[in-house]
Motif scaffolding. Structure first.
Motif: not given
Length: 396
Positions: A56-67, A287-294, A212-221
């Protein structure tokens, strides 16, 4: 002399043939080899609550670019880089001189329009009174009333111009659109800023909570959804533990938010998103992390050591078992998750079967064996509480 040598050579040749014949006769009469000696493992169910591990990758809850929203020369930066700011805090100040002049001009135009409106109103009122006394024509009253209505419209136009001028003047103060941690400034005092420019001045990231954005194959999901089917748990009730890059477990529990309904054309994966509290800002955007789903509950599984699994040339796994007649049986199996040093067997074996765990290099199908020792599954394979070797997650 040559005759004697010939006789000796003949006797030597005859003796060699006799010895060779004796050797062949000795091999043919060796006693038959006895049964192969092996150790076995008696399969018994092991209770496990499995988990699924996902990158998984950590993604900000909110992010704004100021212009900037107006054009002008940057006068000053009013924040400290890396500090926490609140929505509405002034970050930059653009030179407001030209916009202040525009506001004053709009105020003067509005005052002129209001004066004209007041004069037109008096004229229209006077003609209305004269018309009642039949001292003027209807046409004169209509012209006076039209001039009054036009003056009212002009006041509205000038008021709008003043409002827009004040709005542009307010934009000379570039404010934080959201609360969060402000980043490095990409510009310095004296720079020319243009309205809606492509390059941003700085960024604000809100990280009190992160995704936390994670990627999972469609078959495994699909398989995981089947596991959770029929349960009352919603995605937000499914806990996820986060493992950081150094291998430590993050002290906050994440919860599944949703799974995407679209499969990536390039990778064939589905995006899963969890949310977790980040009070100390330990989790940084990207940031790179690993997520464990029970998985929802503990279940009984058959677990065999990895060393007993033999694979064919095509890669098909199989296992040797011993039947009631002490003969070996070759069985194809379907393997599931990896559990420590073992495999979960999903298909091909049942509880109570005896799996060969030694002398596998000499074992063949349908040969008689002698069992030297046996053990049950709990002794041979310790029962862990999870198996973090796949990938997960669910949707309500």
């Amino acid at each position: 002399m040559s005759l004697s040598k010939s006789l000796r050579f003949s006797w030597c040749l005859l003796l060699s043939f006799l010895l060779l014949g004796c050797g062949e006769h000795g091999r043919d009469h060796r006693p038959p080899q006895g049964p192969l000696h092996v150790d076995v493992l008696t399969l018994a169910p092991t209770t496990l609550r499995l988990t699924r591990e996902l990158p998984g990758r950590v993604a900000a809850f909110k992010q704004a670019e100021v212009r900037p929203q107006v054009t002008g020369i940057l006068q000053s930066r009013l924040y400290k880089e890396g500090s926490q700011v609140k929505a509405g805090d002034v970050l930059y100040q653009i030179d407001p001189s030209s916009y202040q002049s525009t506001v004053k001009s709009a105020q003067a135009q509005l005052a002129k329009a209001k004066a004209s409106e007041a004069s037109s109103k008096k004229t229209a009122d006077r003609y209305a009174q004269l018309l009642k006394k039949k001292l003027t024509s209807q046409q004169n009253y209509d012209d006076a009333d039209a001039a009054y209505q036009e003056a009212k419209a002009e006041v509205a136009i000038r008021q709008a111009d003043l409002d827009y001028a004040n709005l542009e003047l307010s934009y000379t103060q570039i404010k934080a659109p959201i609360s969060g941690q402000v980043g490095l400034s990409q510009v310095s005092e004296g720079s020319l800023l243009t309205a809606q420019q492509a390059s941003y001045l700085t960024t604000i990231i809100q990280t009190s909570n992160v995704y936390i954005d994670m990627q999972q194959s469609s078959l495994a999901l699909s398989k995981i959804k089947q596991t959770f089917a029929g349960l009352d748990k919603k995605p937000k009730d499914i806990p996820i533990s986060i493992i950081l890059e150094d291998g430590t477990t993050y002290d906050q529990t994440a919860y599944l938010e949703f799974s995407s309904t679209k499969v990536s054309n390039s990778t064939g994966t589905v995006t899963l998103r969890a949310i977790v509290s980040n009070p100390q800002n330990r989790l940084l955007d990207g940031m790179y992390v690993r997520a464990h789903i029970a998985l929802p509950e503990a279940r009984d599984y058959l677990v065999v050591p990895q060393s007993v699994v033999v694979r064919s040339q095509s890669g098909q796994p199989f296992i040797f078992t011993v039947d009631q007649n002490n003969k070996t049986v070759k069985k194809s199996v379907v393997l599931g998750d990896e559990v420590d040093n073992g495999w979960i067997v999903e298909e091909g074996l049942v509880a109570g079967e005896k799996v060969v765990i030694s002398n596998l290099s000499n074992v063949k199908s349908d040969i008689e064996v002698v069992i030297d020792s046996g053990s049950d599954d709990a002794q041979a394979t310790p029962a862990p509480q999870s198996a973090p070797k796949s990938a997960p997650a669910v949707e309500e």
